[in-house]
Design an enzyme around this catalytic site. Structure first.
Site, short mmCIF file in Angstrom:
data_model
loop_
_atom_site.label_atom_id
_atom_site.label_comp_id
_atom_site.label_asym_id
_atom_site.label_seq_id
_atom_site.Cartn_x
_atom_site.Cartn_y
_atom_site.Cartn_z
N THR A 1 2.31 -4.51 -17.05
CA THR A 1 2.93 -5.77 -16.71
C THR A 1 2.77 -6.78 -17.85
O THR A 1 1.79 -6.77 -18.56
CB THR A 1 2.26 -6.32 -15.43
OG1 THR A 1 2.41 -5.34 -14.41
CG2 THR A 1 2.84 -7.64 -15.00
N GLY B 1 -2.10 -7.42 -14.40
CA GLY B 1 -3.06 -6.33 -14.35
C GLY B 1 -3.24 -5.70 -12.99
O GLY B 1 -4.38 -5.61 -12.50
N GLY B 2 -2.15 -5.28 -12.32
CA GLY B 2 -2.25 -4.52 -11.09
C GLY B 2 -3.10 -5.21 -10.04
O GLY B 2 -2.89 -6.37 -9.68
#
Length: 547
Positions: free
Chosen positions: A362, A444-445
């Site tokens: 991302t 970051g997820g």
């Protein structure tokens, strides 16, 4: 501070993102008269070329825009193919699904999961339509002008930056184990004889340049109803994909009203589901009833970790596509519900479950201009080059956002046709009594809501400027009682004592030296004396630029 760096002060406007060439593209647009949305779009489009492992033309996009008077939200995430069902997934995976994807973390990772690579997790890319829709509503320069730097870097090449090269190498190693005709083009486009580019090595993607030109010239129509759409549908049909021309033609973005939580006299804004931004708001609602600034370090960390766990428990239980299920967003954000969740926090590490509210890979960037307009924008293909499926002759990869679906038929986020999955990417925005403070985000997820909580707390509880807040040591809750902390948290006696105190409370603390685990952030705050104060991620190639 873990990563000392002074903030940037800019009198007129600014751009902050994780790759300097992309930030420079946005700044160039501001300097030639574009507004914050124009700058954000030029930055976002350039990021697909200069940071391709984290985002691409075939990804999704979410944005929050302050237009000078109020906030607007854009959900430009794509839906699953109409032919995607739970039975199709189980048949393709031998009836078992895939192993849980560790990157999703927590309750989202339990049980059999959607595959992470190949055609099954591919959803319709929403980014090109999102670029067009943001420009149609707010842009001032011609749409095609915003593609100039991206096309130039794709056509003529650019030297790969250090952090991008490191992620590229990890993706190339993973790709070696992928078998199937749908994976062949990734190797041709994104490696040279199987080797990823090194830091400083020049890399070109002329196929992507042609694709970007077609999107620019047609306002993204070619991507969804023209030649690119036809090529995507034909390639899926040849190599086992479910994506069709009808799926692409049916795509639409959605303008939404951002949702908020009060924190320390401010409003923290996120987009409503299908994204996980509500997890950050749930955690902040819990923490707003606790005077963190008055607590010793171990107690502050303990409360933050436990509040984040509670937020994730609810997000993973309830977040799904609101077009298909009722998501109890308002009830989850009710202060009374926050009080019941706050009461669950003890002095020991917990493993919380979802509550019962009352029913009814991302990139992130931010930009601001001299008129006070501000943009918080995030886009992604997910999990490092996404699905690793690349459309031949077009130079871009497709996202694997379908990995966010669940295979439990009773879950609201169960896999199904024409649905938007649970989404990890979330832009944030901060106001005070309706007056904008500025955009922020931490990509970051599973780290993203945790990063939002830590950045907001560092700003409003510790009084740090955006650069210092981004440079402060971070922690990351993964699952159960497992918590990772940055090494910098243990470099002082106070930090070491706090970590040991957390262990004494039952937290399973691991010191991790991989910075990518802890996410990458950006923030722009309006300065009290006019202009902006800007922070950019110091753990990677982050750049804040202004004028």
């Amino acid at each position: 501070m873990a990563y000392p760096r002074p903030p940037l002060f800019a009198p007129h406007g600014a751009v902050a993102t994780s790759q300097p060439l992309a930030a420079a593209a946005g700044l160039a647009v501001l300097r030639r008269g574009g507004n914050a949305v124009d700058a954000a779009l030029a930055t976002a489009i350039t990021l697909t070329v200069v940071q391709p492992g984290s985002n691409d033309i075939g990804g999704d996009l979410f944005a929050i825009v302050w237009d000078g008077e109020r906030l607007h939200g854009l959900n430009a995430s794509g839906r699953s193919p109409a032919a995607l069902t739970r039975d199709v997934v189980l048949a393709a995976t031998g009836g078992r699904g895939a192993d849980p994807v560790a990157a999703l973390g927590g309750a989202q990772a339990r049980g059999p999961a959607m595959p992470a690579r190949g055609w099954l997790p591919v959803t319709v890319p929403g980014a090109p339509a999102g670029w067009r829709d943001l420009h149609d509503r707010f842009g001032s320069l011609p749409f095609a002008d915003l593609f100039t730097d991206a096309v130039g870097y794709a056509e003529h090449g650019y030297p790969v930056s250090t952090s991008v090269a490191a992620g590229w190498a990890r993706a190339a190693a993973l790709h070696e184990g992928l078998v199937g005709p749908e994976f062949a083009e990734w190797r041709r486009v994104f490696t040279a004889d199987g080797r990823p580019p090194r830091a400083g090595q020049r890399w070109r993607n002329p196929d992507a340049a042609r694709t970007l030109r077609r999107i620019a010239a047609t306002g993204a129509a070619d991507f969804y109803r023209g030649g690119i759409a036809a090529a995507l549908a034909a390639y899926a049909a040849r190599t086992g994909g479910l994506l069709t021309a009808d799926d692409l033609a049916a795509h639409r973005s959605e303008w939404v009203d951002p949702v908020s939580a009060r924190y320390r006299g401010h409003e923290v804004w996120e987009l409503p589901p299908n994204g996980q931004g509500i997890a950050a708001l749930l955690a902040l609602n819990v923490l707003d009833g606790v005077d963190l600034a008055a607590l010793p370090p171990a107690d502050r960390l303990h409360w933050q970790i436990e509040a984040v766990k509670l937020g994730f428990a609810d997000a993973h239980a309830y977040v799904a596509d609101p077009e298909h299920v009722t998501v109890p967003t308002a009830a989850l954000l009710d202060p009374g519900y926050a009080a019941t969740r706050r009461a669950l926090v003890t002095d020991r590490a917990g493993t919380p479950t979802a509550g019962e509210p009352e029913r009814g890979g991302t990139v992130y960037l931010c930009a601001a201009d001299s008129a006070g307009r501000m943009v918080s924008l995030i886009q992604s293909t997910y999990l490092g080059f996404g699905s690793h499926v690349v459309l031949p002759g077009h130079g871009f990869g497709l996202q694997d956002r379908g990995t966010g679906f669940r295979l439990d038929p009773a879950h609201p986020n169960t896999v199904g046709p024409s649905r938007r999955p649970f989404h990890t990417i979330i832009p944030g925005f901060l106001t005070r009594d309706g007056v904008p403070v500025g955009p922020f985000g931490v990509m970051g997820g599973h780290m993203q809501p945790q990063g939002h909580v830590q950045l907001v707390s560092a700003t409003l509880d510790a009084g740090l400027d955006p650069q210092a807040a981004l440079g402060a040591p971070r922690w990351y809750w993964h699952t159960g009682r497992s918590v990772l902390v940055e090494p910098e948290l243990t470099t002082t006696a106070e930090g070491r004592a706090a970590v040991e105190a957390l262990r004494g409370r039952g937290h399973e603390i691991t010191v991790a030296d991989e910075p990518g685990v802890f996410g990458y952030g950006q923030a722009i705050w309006r300065h009290a004396d006019g202009g902006y104060v800007v922070g950019s991620e110091p753990r990677v190639d982050g750049a804040a630029m202004g004028w």
